[in-house]
Design an enzyme around this catalytic site. Structure first.
Site, PDB file in Angstrom:
ATOM      1  N   SER A 146      -1.754  -0.738   4.563  1.00 34.88           N
ATOM      2  CA  SER A 146      -1.159  -1.346   5.756  1.00 34.88           C
ATOM      3  C   SER A 146      -0.549  -0.314   6.707  1.00 34.88           C
ATOM      4  O   SER A 146      -0.382  -0.586   7.890  1.00 34.88           O
ATOM      5  CB  SER A 146      -0.091  -2.363   5.357  1.00 34.88           C
ATOM      6  OG  SER A 146       1.010  -1.728   4.745  1.00 34.88           O
ATOM      7  N   LYS A 203       7.030  -0.581   6.301  1.00 41.03           N
ATOM      8  CA  LYS A 203       6.344  -0.862   7.571  1.00 41.03           C
ATOM      9  C   LYS A 203       7.045  -0.070   8.680  1.00 41.03           C
ATOM     10  O   LYS A 203       8.049   0.586   8.461  1.00 41.03           O
ATOM     11  CB  LYS A 203       6.386  -2.355   7.919  1.00 41.03           C
ATOM     12  CG  LYS A 203       5.914  -3.301   6.830  1.00 41.03           C
ATOM     13  CD  LYS A 203       4.429  -3.273   6.617  1.00 41.03           C
ATOM     14  CE  LYS A 203       4.031  -4.254   5.509  1.00 41.03           C
ATOM     15  NZ  LYS A 203       2.603  -4.124   5.150  1.00 41.03           N
TER      16      LYS A 203
END
EC number: 3.4.21.89
Length: 548
Positions: free
Chosen positions: A162, A258
């Site tokens: 990701s 993230k």
């Protein structure tokens, strides 16, 4: 403040239990029985009487480390009164205050004559003493590592793509827990180094039944100290997954990493796969690369292993068409990689794969589509949004007063009930918070939007929603190890054979935003030299002192 009051109550309870189960033993050692009830000083006396470093007493009531140290100190005390056998030590660890109380109130318990014991000690007893000394060294090595892990920095591995190509699958990072203020431990009794569970039962078992690595009944409220900074736009952040339904403890929920793309008060939006904040298109740092999803139709099969070796991370799905040819779905292609693949002789057509505007990405748990899978659905579930067309969505800020109705409730219900711990009910079309009907709510903490750099292959805030400030762990400092093949690349039909160390990524800072980061391998080398050099010096000093 609630944290420290709760912590003080736990310390008081433990001190009363300690005093009630050992006061006679303290009296036999020549001290006032009341000192057995005094926090920290009671263990200071034990360490003094058993000839161990007295400063260890400060570790006795620390979260996570404290239960380990208490067990060690209790064993020291029991040995002081002749309880040397393995079963004595086992009972001291498993039933500390109960077993110590039986010794404390025993009529025939007396202090050992240590000088006489040393004089008449058999070879077997001497070997047992050496073994105890070795186990003690191992214990304190674990304690030291636990202190670093809990209070300073925590290792973190990257298992998915990701954050490609900023953070690679197989990167191992050290996370600075003080970047945004230190979040105090919320489950003080737990097994060191384990995040949430001792082991996973696997796909067949219910994750909620997996044995927890912490005692959920002993808990402390959220508190953060020395918070001089908050997450800023573009920071890479490690946080606990907000919608983890297995673990109720915030600091025991699964850790995610993230990029923070929007902070409290900002407005977040995706337009055709492009990210906008406050109406402005995002700018990219040097270590970020624009990546998109593509559908590729070819006349013949592509050499996927060859492409993988050339371009590294390359999640891809492959399907053969009935009339010949193949359809490939690529994720995480940079503009350069996409241009290179488009030039391959087998490629018939290639287009960016963008979901249609207005298509609502809702996933269901059953075939009848009655139960919505919120973890795989776009947040909030009542909006016609998807990964590529999302928002605009305003990020809640502490002090904001928001309207609460049937339309806005899916956006705020997790904030009200889970993150800010209120009782939320819906009755006859009306909304009740803590038993009172209401049409508004005041936000109690700041929230953030955390999105993966590899936008089309990221389970991020577009699915799980806002990340509360209380879930923030810290900021990754540097990559201490990078192993290609350490984890399976999610979504890829091809996996590299074996594994290899990416030496060029080791000991490079994570959050600088620079394309060419400086490697700090020499700092690691210095630490190792100092550590082993210091150990060698201390051994040499001890030997010379003995010879004198």
């Amino acid at each position: 403040m609630n944290y420290f009051l709760t912590y003080a109550v736990y310390v008081l309870i433990l001190s009363v239990l300690m005093g009630a189960s050992t006061w006679k033993l303290f009296k036999k050692m020549g001290y006032s029985p009341l000192l057995a009830f005094v926090p920290f000083y009671n263990y200071f006396i034990i360490l003094k009487e058993t000839k161990h470093p007295k400063w260890w007493a400060i570790l006795s009531y620390m979260p996570i480390v404290g239960p380990i140290m208490m067990s060690v100190f209790h064993i020291y005390l029991m040995k002081k009164f002749g309880k040397h056998l393995f079963q004595h030590q086992l009972l001291t660890v498993i039933l500390p205050f109960i077993y110590m109380a039986t010794v404390n109130y025993s009529k025939d318990v007396e202090l050992e004559d240590e000088a006489a014991n040393e004089l008449f000690m058999t070879d077997e007893e001497k070997n047992e003493k050496k073994k105890d000394s070795f186990i003690g060294s191992i214990t304190f090595a674990v304690v030291f590592a636990t202190i670093i892990h809990v209070f300073v920095t925590q290792p973190f591995g990257i298992p998915t793509g990701s954050m490609e190509r900023t953070l690679l699958v197989g990167d191992f990072l050290f996370v600075n827990k003080w970047s945004y203020g230190y979040r105090l431990p919320m489950r003080p009794v737990s097994i060191p180094f384990l995040q949430g569970t001792i082991f996973d039962a696997g796909e067949k078992g219910n994750p909620k039944d997996d044995p927890k690595s912490y005692v959920d009944a002993v808990k402390l409220p959220y508190e953060r100290i020395l918070q001089f900074n908050k997450p800023q736009k573009k920071d890479i952040v490690v946080f606990n997954y907000p919608q983890d339904s297995v673990h109720t403890a915030i600091d025991r929920k699964d850790p995610y990493v993230k990029r923070c793309v929007a902070v409290a008060g900002d407005t977040f939006e995706m337009r055709g796969g492009r990210l906008f904040v406050n109406g402005k298109a995002e700018t990219f740092l040097g270590d970020q690369e624009v990546q998109h999803r593509y559908i590729v139709i070819t006349a013949s099969q592509l050499d996927i292993p060859g492409l993988y070796k050339t371009y590294g991370f390359l999640p891809v799905s492959e399907q053969q068409m009935d009339k010949g040819g193949f359809v490939y779905g690529f994720q995480g292609l940079t503009d350069k990689t996409a241009a290179d693949i488009k030039q391959l002789p087998q490629v018939v057509s290639m287009k960016e794969d963008i979901l249609e505007k207005g298509y609502s990405a809702v996933a269901y748990r059953d075939e009848l589509k009655k139960s919505i899978d919120t973890t795989q659905s776009i947040f909030p579930i009542n909006k016609p949004w998807n990964q590529d067309w999302y928002g605009p969505l305003k990020i809640p800020k502490k002090g904001d007063v928001v309207a609460i109705n049937q339309e806005t409730l899916p956006e705020y219900q997790w904030i009200i009930s889970e993150y800010e711990h209120n009782n939320l009910e819906k009755k006859n079309g009306k909304i009740f918070i803590n038993g009172k009907e209401t049409n508004q709510y005041t936000i109690q903490q700041d929230y953030y939007m955390m999105i993966g750099d590899n936008r089309d292959a990221s389970l991020d805030a577009r699915f799980f929603g806002f990340v509360p400030e209380e879930n923030i762990v810290g900021k990754p400092m540097f990559t201490w190890m990078s192993i290609e093949g350490a984890f399976k690349d999610s979504g890829s039909s091809y996996q590299a054979d074996g594994w290899r160390i990416r030496w060029d990524r080791m000991f490079k800072a994570t959050n600088t935003g620079e394309a060419n980061k400086t490697s700090y391998w020499w700092v690691a080398a210095m630490i190792l030299i100092l550590f082993f050099g210091w150990e060698y010096f201390m051994k040499l000093f001890g030997k010379n002192k003995t010879e004198e």
